[in-house]
Design a protein around this motif. Sequence first.
Motif, PDB file in Angstrom:
ATOM      1  N   MET A  36       0.822  -1.204   0.000  1.00 33.51           N
ATOM      2  CA  MET A  36       0.000   0.000   0.000  1.00 33.51           C
ATOM      3  C   MET A  36       0.858   1.258   0.000  1.00 33.51           C
ATOM      4  SD  MET A  36      -3.076  -1.303   2.540  1.00 33.51           S
ATOM      5  CE  MET A  36      -4.314  -0.130   1.986  1.00 33.51           C
ATOM      6  N   GLN A  39       2.237   2.530  -3.429  1.00 33.66           N
ATOM      7  CA  GLN A  39       1.397   3.440  -4.216  1.00 33.66           C
ATOM      8  C   GLN A  39       1.551   4.883  -3.738  1.00 33.66           C
ATOM      9  OE1 GLN A  39      -0.169   1.743  -6.726  1.00 33.66           O
ATOM     10  NE2 GLN A  39       0.898   0.018  -5.769  1.00 33.66           N
ATOM     11  N   TYR A  40       2.258   5.025  -2.632  1.00 27.42           N
ATOM     12  CA  TYR A  40       2.456   6.342  -2.017  1.00 27.42           C
ATOM     13  C   TYR A  40       3.846   6.875  -2.315  1.00 27.42           C
ATOM     14  CZ  TYR A  40       2.847   9.768   1.834  1.00 27.42           C
ATOM     15  OH  TYR A  40       3.038  10.900   2.590  1.00 27.42           O
ATOM     16  N   SER A  41       4.894   6.024  -2.059  1.00 32.43           N
ATOM     17  CA  SER A  41       6.271   6.458  -2.294  1.00 32.43           C
ATOM     18  C   SER A  41       7.228   5.281  -2.141  1.00 32.43           C
ATOM     19  CB  SER A  41       6.662   7.557  -1.299  1.00 32.43           C
ATOM     20  OG  SER A  41       8.052   7.776  -1.299  1.00 32.43           O
ATOM     21  N   ASN A 177      -5.037   1.181   6.897  1.00 30.78           N
ATOM     22  CA  ASN A 177      -4.035   1.673   5.940  1.00 30.78           C
ATOM     23  C   ASN A 177      -4.686   2.417   4.777  1.00 30.78           C
ATOM     24  OD1 ASN A 177      -1.829   0.740   7.325  1.00 30.78           O
ATOM     25  ND2 ASN A 177      -1.431  -1.009   5.998  1.00 30.78           N
ATOM     26  N   TYR A 178      -5.801   1.902   4.311  1.00 29.88           N
ATOM     27  CA  TYR A 178      -6.499   2.547   3.199  1.00 29.88           C
ATOM     28  C   TYR A 178      -6.861   3.989   3.536  1.00 29.88           C
ATOM     29  CZ  TYR A 178     -10.193   3.612  -0.149  1.00 29.88           C
ATOM     30  OH  TYR A 178     -10.971   4.221  -1.112  1.00 29.88           O
ATOM     31  N   ILE A 181      -3.443   6.210   4.040  1.00 27.94           N
ATOM     32  CA  ILE A 181      -2.579   6.369   2.866  1.00 27.94           C
ATOM     33  C   ILE A 181      -3.293   7.090   1.731  1.00 27.94           C
ATOM     34  CG2 ILE A 181      -1.328   5.119   1.045  1.00 27.94           C
ATOM     35  CD1 ILE A 181      -0.651   2.975   3.095  1.00 27.94           C
ATOM     36  N   PHE A 182      -4.545   6.717   1.477  1.00 30.51           N
ATOM     37  CA  PHE A 182      -5.255   7.265   0.324  1.00 30.51           C
ATOM     38  C   PHE A 182      -6.230   8.391   0.691  1.00 30.51           C
ATOM     39  CE2 PHE A 182      -4.231   2.813  -0.731  1.00 30.51           C
ATOM     40  CZ  PHE A 182      -3.387   3.047  -1.815  1.00 30.51           C
ATOM     41  N   GLY A 183      -6.571   8.521   1.968  1.00 35.01           N
ATOM     42  CA  GLY A 183      -7.400   9.633   2.432  1.00 35.01           C
ATOM     43  C   GLY A 183      -8.768   9.741   1.818  1.00 35.01           C
ATOM     44  N   PRO A 184      -9.573   8.654   1.809  1.00 32.69           N
ATOM     45  CA  PRO A 184     -10.925   8.760   1.234  1.00 32.69           C
ATOM     46  C   PRO A 184     -11.844   9.600   2.129  1.00 32.69           C
ATOM     47  CG  PRO A 184     -10.649   6.651   2.332  1.00 32.69           C
ATOM     48  CD  PRO A 184      -9.302   7.323   2.372  1.00 32.69           C
ATOM     49  N   VAL A 189      -4.339  12.393   4.801  1.00 29.76           N
ATOM     50  CA  VAL A 189      -3.306  11.451   4.364  1.00 29.76           C
ATOM     51  C   VAL A 189      -2.130  11.539   5.338  1.00 29.76           C
ATOM     52  CG1 VAL A 189      -1.708  10.827   2.527  1.00 29.76           C
ATOM     53  CG2 VAL A 189      -4.007  11.635   1.948  1.00 29.76           C
TER      54      VAL A 189
END
Length: 455
Positions: A36, A39-41, A177-178, A181-184, A189
């Motif tokens: 995960m 997809q961020y860094s 984590n979702y 990391i993705f900040g829905p 984030v």
Amino acid sequence: MKQTDTKKLSLFALTWPIFIEILLHMLMGGNADTLMLSQYSDHSVAAVGVSNQVLSVVIVMFGFVAAGGASILVAQNLGAEQPKTAGKIAVTSISLNLWFSLALSIILFVFSDFILRLMDLPEELMDEASTYMNIVGGFMFIQALIMTVAAILRSYGYTKDTMYVTIGMNILNVIGNYFVIFGPYGFPVLGVEGVAYVTMFSRFIGFIILLFILVWRSNRQLPFSAFFRYEKKHVKSLMQIGIPSAGEQLSYNTSQMAITYFIAQMGTIALTTKVYVQNLMMFILLFSIAIGQGTQILIGHMIGGAGDMDKAYHRCVKSLKIAILISTIMAILFYSFSPTLLGIFTNDTTIIEKGMLLLLVTIILEPGRAFNLVVINSLRAAGDVKFPVVIGIASMWGGISVIFAWFFGIFLGLGLIGVWIAFIADEWLRGILMLRRWRSKIWMQKAFVKKEVAE
């Protein structure tokens, strides 16, 4: 915990829940975070990977009471039909691991930056690595308690219980984590910091549930007075078996830290490649880990009960053959699909090409690791705990693993492939020596000594 439950154990019944549990621990402890965060860094992946390298050493240091001493002594006493003694040892091991792991957690929190700088971590990774280690390392005592309670439940034969709890922890971890990391839905984030908090929260919930299961399974008959009042003979037995059992793994993990130091000098790409490839290799390795742990429980019961040495001998040999076959087949499959598997983590063609070469060489490496995981666990279950430590330290530090990694990887400039050559030489040398030790049957004398200690 009914004595009759321990009489119905089989390798398959023990191993498949252990396999799933270890798989899910891997996903929560490393692969889910790595996947995960990728997809961020890529830098975040490397930072977390190095931090986890340090934390794995600490896990071994307090895990010796759980996986080393407690599980073996509980299994031997149950086999010898001494459930009260097994219960006292179980509670004592929980207490010892709590105090020891609390001290180590404080050390990790206070000295995290100092430890990371010792590993020559690239400066661009320092902030995220330090944040992750402060949070996860500062609450590492929770992982110690999880390991201890889970080891006790497995020794009683309740491998499914720990598996179900691990499933729940993973679901909670991935969902958390979702969000971080993705900040829905406008959630902030938080990156590496958020991943660290989610990891620790998931572990805390898992521990609480495991503790309730332990109390329930014991019909509230575990002597919890042993949490504060230790019996000298039980503490001595735990240390006699546990400390040497941890020695080999501690030597392995510290040697991995030294090798990570060498790889850090090769640059961030090499470090990131190592993290991705070793995450994939763990999926191959977990078959041997599960078979090794299941075999350890069975041999502990065999030796603690009727003292059936011949049956224990053949159990180890049969388990070893199964582990070698499965690990070899899985290594071939992973190499065959290596571009796709590595592509899950990154689009960097340099990392993918280097990773494919390492996975090819892994086909030679994995059978050697199967030798060590199965035979060493069998030797520990029989009470022969010192020999693997001596051989491990001699091989890893005295002339093979670390020295070869420097010589081939740094001095000859072979890079990561040179490091993998060192891994192969170390695993196969130790594996062959462990098998010779098992075939010599010297451990049979050790087994009777350990049974007397347990009683």
